[in-house]
Design a protein around this motif. Sequence first.
Motif, PDB file in Angstrom:
ATOM      1  N   VAL A 126       0.841  -1.199   0.000  1.00  0.00           N
ATOM      2  CA  VAL A 126       0.000   0.000   0.000  1.00  0.00           C
ATOM      3  C   VAL A 126       0.878   1.251   0.000  1.00  0.00           C
ATOM      4  O   VAL A 126       0.679   2.175  -0.783  1.00  0.00           O
ATOM      5  CB  VAL A 126      -0.960   0.010   1.222  1.00  0.00           C
ATOM      6  N   MET A 127       1.874   1.267   0.880  1.00  0.00           N
ATOM      7  CA  MET A 127       2.754   2.426   0.973  1.00  0.00           C
ATOM      8  C   MET A 127       3.532   2.652  -0.320  1.00  0.00           C
ATOM      9  O   MET A 127       3.654   3.776  -0.797  1.00  0.00           O
ATOM     10  CB  MET A 127       3.733   2.230   2.141  1.00  0.00           C
ATOM     11  N   GLU A 128       4.076   1.576  -0.877  1.00  0.00           N
ATOM     12  CA  GLU A 128       4.853   1.694  -2.116  1.00  0.00           C
ATOM     13  C   GLU A 128       3.995   2.257  -3.247  1.00  0.00           C
ATOM     14  O   GLU A 128       4.439   3.119  -4.004  1.00  0.00           O
ATOM     15  CB  GLU A 128       5.428   0.337  -2.507  1.00  0.00           C
ATOM     16  N   LYS A 129       2.773   1.774  -3.357  1.00  0.00           N
ATOM     17  CA  LYS A 129       1.876   2.260  -4.410  1.00  0.00           C
ATOM     18  C   LYS A 129       1.590   3.747  -4.231  1.00  0.00           C
ATOM     19  O   LYS A 129       1.649   4.518  -5.191  1.00  0.00           O
ATOM     20  CB  LYS A 129       0.572   1.463  -4.399  1.00  0.00           C
ATOM     21  N   LYS A 130       1.309   4.159  -3.022  1.00  0.00           N
ATOM     22  CA  LYS A 130       1.016   5.564  -2.750  1.00  0.00           C
ATOM     23  C   LYS A 130       2.224   6.454  -3.052  1.00  0.00           C
ATOM     24  O   LYS A 130       2.087   7.521  -3.633  1.00  0.00           O
ATOM     25  CB  LYS A 130       0.569   5.745  -1.294  1.00  0.00           C
ATOM     26  N   GLN A 131       3.411   6.004  -2.643  1.00  0.00           N
ATOM     27  CA  GLN A 131       4.627   6.776  -2.906  1.00  0.00           C
ATOM     28  C   GLN A 131       4.837   6.966  -4.400  1.00  0.00           C
ATOM     29  O   GLN A 131       5.129   8.072  -4.860  1.00  0.00           O
ATOM     30  CB  GLN A 131       5.845   6.053  -2.299  1.00  0.00           C
ATOM     31  N   GLU A 132       4.711   5.889  -5.145  1.00  0.00           N
ATOM     32  CA  GLU A 132       4.912   5.965  -6.602  1.00  0.00           C
ATOM     33  C   GLU A 132       3.873   6.870  -7.257  1.00  0.00           C
ATOM     34  O   GLU A 132       4.194   7.622  -8.182  1.00  0.00           O
ATOM     35  CB  GLU A 132       4.890   4.572  -7.230  1.00  0.00           C
ATOM     36  N   GLU A 133       2.629   6.807  -6.790  1.00  0.00           N
ATOM     37  CA  GLU A 133       1.588   7.673  -7.352  1.00  0.00           C
ATOM     38  C   GLU A 133       1.922   9.149  -7.144  1.00  0.00           C
ATOM     39  O   GLU A 133       1.746   9.969  -8.051  1.00  0.00           O
ATOM     40  CB  GLU A 133       0.229   7.345  -6.724  1.00  0.00           C
ATOM     41  N   ILE A 134       2.413   9.485  -5.960  1.00  0.00           N
ATOM     42  CA  ILE A 134       2.773  10.881  -5.674  1.00  0.00           C
ATOM     43  C   ILE A 134       3.910  11.321  -6.576  1.00  0.00           C
ATOM     44  O   ILE A 134       3.854  12.394  -7.188  1.00  0.00           O
ATOM     45  CB  ILE A 134       3.162  11.044  -4.177  1.00  0.00           C
ATOM     46  N   LEU A 135       4.949  10.509  -6.674  1.00  0.00           N
ATOM     47  CA  LEU A 135       6.102  10.876  -7.496  1.00  0.00           C
ATOM     48  C   LEU A 135       5.715  10.957  -8.972  1.00  0.00           C
ATOM     49  O   LEU A 135       6.165  11.865  -9.681  1.00  0.00           O
ATOM     50  CB  LEU A 135       7.250   9.902  -7.265  1.00  0.00           C
ATOM     51  N   ASP A 136       4.890  10.027  -9.435  1.00  0.00           N
ATOM     52  CA  ASP A 136       4.423  10.076 -10.826  1.00  0.00           C
ATOM     53  C   ASP A 136       3.614  11.345 -11.085  1.00  0.00           C
ATOM     54  O   ASP A 136       3.777  11.996 -12.118  1.00  0.00           O
ATOM     55  CB  ASP A 136       3.569   8.850 -11.166  1.00  0.00           C
ATOM     56  N   ARG A 137       2.736  11.689 -10.147  1.00  0.00           N
ATOM     57  CA  ARG A 137       1.911  12.879 -10.299  1.00  0.00           C
ATOM     58  C   ARG A 137       2.767  14.147 -10.416  1.00  0.00           C
ATOM     59  O   ARG A 137       2.421  15.082 -11.116  1.00  0.00           O
ATOM     60  CB  ARG A 137       0.942  12.992  -9.124  1.00  0.00           C
ATOM     61  N   LEU A 138       3.903  14.148  -9.716  1.00  0.00           N
ATOM     62  CA  LEU A 138       4.810  15.302  -9.754  1.00  0.00           C
ATOM     63  C   LEU A 138       5.874  15.173 -10.851  1.00  0.00           C
ATOM     64  O   LEU A 138       6.754  16.018 -10.958  1.00  0.00           O
ATOM     65  CB  LEU A 138       5.487  15.476  -8.390  1.00  0.00           C
ATOM     66  N   HIS A 139       5.791  14.107 -11.642  1.00  0.00           N
ATOM     67  CA  HIS A 139       6.737  13.840 -12.736  1.00  0.00           C
ATOM     68  C   HIS A 139       8.170  13.738 -12.226  1.00  0.00           C
ATOM     69  O   HIS A 139       9.117  14.203 -12.874  1.00  0.00           O
ATOM     70  CB  HIS A 139       6.619  14.901 -13.843  1.00  0.00           C
ATOM     71  N   ILE A 140       8.323  13.089 -11.077  1.00  0.00           N
ATOM     72  CA  ILE A 140       9.643  12.819 -10.518  1.00  0.00           C
ATOM     73  C   ILE A 140       9.862  11.324 -10.693  1.00  0.00           C
ATOM     74  O   ILE A 140       9.427  10.513  -9.877  1.00  0.00           O
ATOM     75  CB  ILE A 140       9.740  13.246  -9.036  1.00  0.00           C
ATOM     76  N   THR A 141      10.511  10.964 -11.773  1.00  0.00           N
ATOM     77  CA  THR A 141      10.566   9.575 -12.186  1.00  0.00           C
ATOM     78  C   THR A 141      11.961   8.977 -11.976  1.00  0.00           C
ATOM     79  O   THR A 141      12.945   9.687 -11.833  1.00  0.00           O
ATOM     80  CB  THR A 141      10.188   9.441 -13.678  1.00  0.00           C
ATOM     81  N   ARG A 142      11.999   7.662 -12.014  1.00  0.00           N
ATOM     82  CA  ARG A 142      13.259   6.934 -11.841  1.00  0.00           C
ATOM     83  C   ARG A 142      14.231   7.185 -12.998  1.00  0.00           C
ATOM     84  O   ARG A 142      15.428   7.062 -12.814  1.00  0.00           O
ATOM     85  CB  ARG A 142      13.004   5.432 -11.758  1.00  0.00           C
ATOM     86  N   ASP A 143      13.711   7.499 -14.159  1.00  0.00           N
ATOM     87  CA  ASP A 143      14.600   7.642 -15.305  1.00  0.00           C
ATOM     88  C   ASP A 143      15.183   9.054 -15.464  1.00  0.00           C
ATOM     89  O   ASP A 143      15.940   9.308 -16.391  1.00  0.00           O
ATOM     90  CB  ASP A 143      13.902   7.205 -16.592  1.00  0.00           C
ATOM     91  N   GLU A 144      14.857   9.954 -14.557  1.00  0.00           N
ATOM     92  CA  GLU A 144      15.500  11.266 -14.659  1.00  0.00           C
ATOM     93  C   GLU A 144      16.913  11.146 -14.117  1.00  0.00           C
ATOM     94  O   GLU A 144      17.185  10.405 -13.200  1.00  0.00           O
ATOM     95  CB  GLU A 144      14.709  12.349 -13.916  1.00  0.00           C
ATOM     96  N   SER A 145      17.823  11.842 -14.736  1.00  0.00           N
ATOM     97  CA  SER A 145      19.221  11.735 -14.287  1.00  0.00           C
ATOM     98  C   SER A 145      19.792  13.089 -13.936  1.00  0.00           C
ATOM     99  O   SER A 145      19.183  14.072 -13.972  1.00  0.00           O
ATOM    100  CB  SER A 145      20.076  11.080 -15.343  1.00  0.00           C
TER     101      SER A 145
END
Length: 167
Positions: A148-167
């Motif tokens: 649950v926590m992981e899903k919520k964290q990823e949703e927040i970061l996705d919503r803010l366009h802070i993604t894993r592939d940014e360098s």
Amino acid sequence: MTSYVENETGVEFPFSIEDIVNQIMTEVLDREGCPYEATVSVLLTDNEGIRTFNKEYRGFDKETDVLSFPNVDYETPSDFAILEETADCFDPDSGELVLGDIIISVEKVKEQAESYGHSQRREFAFLVAHSMFHLCGYDHMEAEEAAVMEKKQEEILDRLHITRDES
């Protein structure tokens, strides 16, 4: 929303720490339906500093990336209705809900960003989001809670366009 950020290390990042904290804080509290203005304190320290806090407050004599110290003891995560029964979690001067404190190791931000192959901005934002959900009563001791926590964290970061592939 008010955030108090103290950087006791002097380490600078290529992004605004305050902006990331405020963006994450706003997104999490909006998503969780917090009806109050809220306050969060964030301390940036080094590995030795966070190790000291971890040993003193949690009994673990080791470094970690982030520590969360919620000011509210929720029976159910983000059940802000229980707060109407108590005034001791509100700042008497501002009236804001005092959610708690976040402590982040700047060294771990840099180490983990490199290790995971993403930006320091992304790692810092992830740690803030992770901690914000702890301040809202979420935990990850059980597999279901962690999911649950992981899903919520990823949703927040996705919503803010802070993604894993940014360098």
